[in-house]
Design a protein around this motif. Structure first.
Motif, PDB file in Angstrom:
ATOM      1  N   GLY A 191      43.583  42.816  47.543  1.00  0.00           N
ATOM      2  CA  GLY A 191      43.269  41.365  47.473  1.00  0.00           C
ATOM      3  C   GLY A 191      42.463  40.978  48.838  1.00  0.00           C
ATOM      4  O   GLY A 191      41.511  41.105  49.044  1.00  0.00           O
ATOM      5  N   GLY A 192      43.460  40.686  49.734  1.00  0.00           N
ATOM      6  CA  GLY A 192      42.844  40.220  51.097  1.00  0.00           C
ATOM      7  C   GLY A 192      42.892  41.263  52.011  1.00  0.00           C
ATOM      8  O   GLY A 192      42.365  41.370  53.117  1.00  0.00           O
ATOM      9  N   GLY A 193      43.649  42.284  51.382  1.00  0.00           N
ATOM     10  CA  GLY A 193      43.480  43.662  52.384  1.00  0.00           C
ATOM     11  C   GLY A 193      44.489  44.123  53.215  1.00  0.00           C
ATOM     12  O   GLY A 193      44.334  45.139  53.816  1.00  0.00           O
ATOM     13  N   ILE A 217      41.312  48.869  44.711  1.00  0.00           N
ATOM     14  CA  ILE A 217      40.958  48.557  43.044  1.00  0.00           C
ATOM     15  C   ILE A 217      41.045  47.001  43.121  1.00  0.00           C
ATOM     16  O   ILE A 217      42.300  46.598  43.520  1.00  0.00           O
ATOM     17  N   GLN A 218      40.267  46.274  42.496  1.00  0.00           N
ATOM     18  CA  GLN A 218      40.311  44.794  42.619  1.00  0.00           C
ATOM     19  C   GLN A 218      39.946  44.188  41.050  1.00  0.00           C
ATOM     20  O   GLN A 218      39.123  44.637  40.404  1.00  0.00           O
ATOM     21  N   PRO A 219      40.596  43.193  40.628  1.00  0.00           N
ATOM     22  CA  PRO A 219      40.352  42.594  39.555  1.00  0.00           C
ATOM     23  C   PRO A 219      38.474  42.001  39.434  1.00  0.00           C
ATOM     24  O   PRO A 219      38.447  41.411  40.300  1.00  0.00           O
ATOM     25  N   ALA A 220      38.107  42.331  38.178  1.00  0.00           N
ATOM     26  CA  ALA A 220      36.772  41.858  38.267  1.00  0.00           C
ATOM     27  C   ALA A 220      36.610  40.403  38.374  1.00  0.00           C
ATOM     28  O   ALA A 220      35.555  39.924  38.489  1.00  0.00           O
ATOM     29  N   LEU A 247      46.305  39.039  43.751  1.00  0.00           N
ATOM     30  CA  LEU A 247      45.143  39.628  44.185  1.00  0.00           C
ATOM     31  C   LEU A 247      43.937  38.525  44.456  1.00  0.00           C
ATOM     32  O   LEU A 247      42.900  38.904  44.790  1.00  0.00           O
ATOM     33  N   ALA A 248      44.168  37.510  43.764  1.00  0.00           N
ATOM     34  CA  ALA A 248      43.097  36.309  43.908  1.00  0.00           C
ATOM     35  C   ALA A 248      43.050  35.737  45.218  1.00  0.00           C
ATOM     36  O   ALA A 248      43.747  35.568  46.377  1.00  0.00           O
ATOM     37  N   GLY A 249      41.762  34.905  45.332  1.00  0.00           N
ATOM     38  CA  GLY A 249      41.527  34.208  46.625  1.00  0.00           C
ATOM     39  C   GLY A 249      40.267  34.839  47.537  1.00  0.00           C
ATOM     40  O   GLY A 249      40.097  36.040  47.336  1.00  0.00           O
ATOM     41  N   ASN A 250      39.679  34.190  48.148  1.00  0.00           N
ATOM     42  CA  ASN A 250      38.484  34.456  49.194  1.00  0.00           C
ATOM     43  C   ASN A 250      39.214  34.843  50.318  1.00  0.00           C
ATOM     44  O   ASN A 250      40.274  34.889  50.512  1.00  0.00           O
ATOM     45  N   LEU A 251      38.428  35.610  51.338  1.00  0.00           N
ATOM     46  CA  LEU A 251      38.763  36.180  52.403  1.00  0.00           C
ATOM     47  C   LEU A 251      38.581  34.854  53.529  1.00  0.00           C
ATOM     48  O   LEU A 251      37.508  34.188  53.448  1.00  0.00           O
ATOM     49  N   GLY A 293      50.612  42.361  36.622  1.00  0.00           N
ATOM     50  CA  GLY A 293      49.105  42.422  36.950  1.00  0.00           C
ATOM     51  C   GLY A 293      48.652  43.083  37.981  1.00  0.00           C
ATOM     52  O   GLY A 293      47.911  43.966  38.029  1.00  0.00           O
ATOM     53  N   SER A 294      49.039  42.427  39.146  1.00  0.00           N
ATOM     54  CA  SER A 294      48.569  43.104  40.658  1.00  0.00           C
ATOM     55  C   SER A 294      49.113  44.569  40.701  1.00  0.00           C
ATOM     56  O   SER A 294      48.420  45.383  41.294  1.00  0.00           O
TER      57      SER A 294
END
Length: 337
Positions: A191-193, A217-220, A247-251, A293-294
């Motif tokens: 997600g954010g790494g 791996i990240q959700p599309a 895993l949602a959200g911007n950086l 899910g994550s």
């Protein structure tokens, strides 16, 4: 955190292993037959190497997720500096880790979650004694509110990923895995790494003469890290809801993890919601394991056909958590059984 901050080294991650040992569980890393069969039957993996898939079951970790590692490592550092109050933002699992750490270390924690956070995770955070605020219609909105609140209260903000001590704590998973089982490749959710960058440093330097590759791996439906990885710079993306809510959200701008991911990670690929759900069901069906899910995203990568795994034989997959709402799990069972 500034990009000028020095990246962690393998010695710091090993020190974190020693520091965290009294507080967390050593989770198993076990051979998985159905995932190995899936890898070996895939046409994209047709070569003479017999693939063996080894699952790191971090869903069996305290609080139900790997996130406790980074949260505890950060808060142990803060406690040593005399800090007794923290504030965090979380889709759920990081908040659980912070709340658990606060309870164990006699600290005070406030957790901000988005309004759509999983009920299972929200309830568990409350039960650990943290103050809880549901704010914002998305993770990004919740984070803006949380950071503003931390500034107003003048308390320490504990990021889920954009922090050196958090990254170091997550990297302990790789050292644990590689001491349990020799691997050529580790596949992990991103997600954010925080997890991916810590893993990548540990996997690269565990044995510098034979570094272990790492793929994320990240959700599309939420591709901030993959899009930034491909663009070689941080970019904002439009998101859609995903069952991999953790895993949602911007950086954030100048995210500490991104240069590390860009330097050490082999590739980042995406998986569909259907592939994630199918993998959640498969873990329940074949392993009798509850996986959120994550937590299912890394294994779902084997369904995507997007990875070239021809040169790898022993592949580690991280199942990062189990905290899924029963209502969502029931719908998945009904859909796929």
């Amino acid at each position: 955190m500034s990009l000028m901050t020095k990246e962690p080294n393998i010695q710091e991650i090993q020190q974190a292993v020693n520091l965290l040992t009294p507080y967390i569980l050593p989770t198993p890393c076990l051979f998985n037959s159905w995932l190995s069969d899936l890898a070996n039957k895939s046409s994209s993996l047709s070569n003479h190497l017999d693939k063996q898939i080894w699952v790191k079951w971090e869903n069996l970790q305290l609080t139900g997720s790997f996130k406790i590692r980074g949260a505890l490592n950060k808060m142990l550092s803060l406690k040593e500096r005399g800090v007794n109050e923290v504030l965090a933002v979380s889709a759920g699992n990081h908040g659980l880790g912070v709340a658990y750490a606060a309870q164990k270390l006699s600290m005070t924690a406030t957790i901000v979650v988005p309004k759509n956070a999983a009920v299972t995770k929200v309830r568990a955070i409350s039960e650990l004694g943290a103050d809880l605020f549901a704010q914002g219609d998305s993770y990004d909105e919740a984070e803006l509110i949380a950071r503003k609140l931390a500034t107003e209260r003048q308390v320490e903000f504990v990021s889920p990923y954009n922090d050196k001590e958090v990254l170091i704590g997550q990297g302990t998973i790789a050292l644990e895995m590689l001491n349990q089982q020799p691997l050529d490749l580790i596949i992990a959710p991103v997600g954010g790494g925080g997890l991916l960058s810590g893993l990548a440093i540990a996997a690269t330097y565990f044995n510098p003469d034979n570094p272990v590759d790492v793929i994320g791996i990240q959700p599309a439906n939420s591709t901030a890290m993959q899009s930034s990885f491909r663009a070689k710079e941080i970019v904002a993306v439009q998101e859609s809801p995903t069952c991999a809510d953790g895993l949602a959200g911007n950086l954030e701008e100048n995210t500490y993890t991104f240069p590390i991911v860009k330097k050490y990670v082999k590739d980042i690929v995406t998986v569909s919601e259907e592939q994630i759900e199918q993998t959640i069901f498969n873990f329940l069906h074949y392993d009798h394991m509850v996986v959120e899910g994550s937590g299912a995203v890394a294994a779902a990568g084997l369904l995507s056909g997007e990875m070239n795994l021809n040169k790898y034989q022993n592949i580690g997959i991280i199942v990062s958590g189990r905290n899924i709402d029963l209502s969502r799990l029931s719908k998945i069972i009904e859909k796929y059984q």
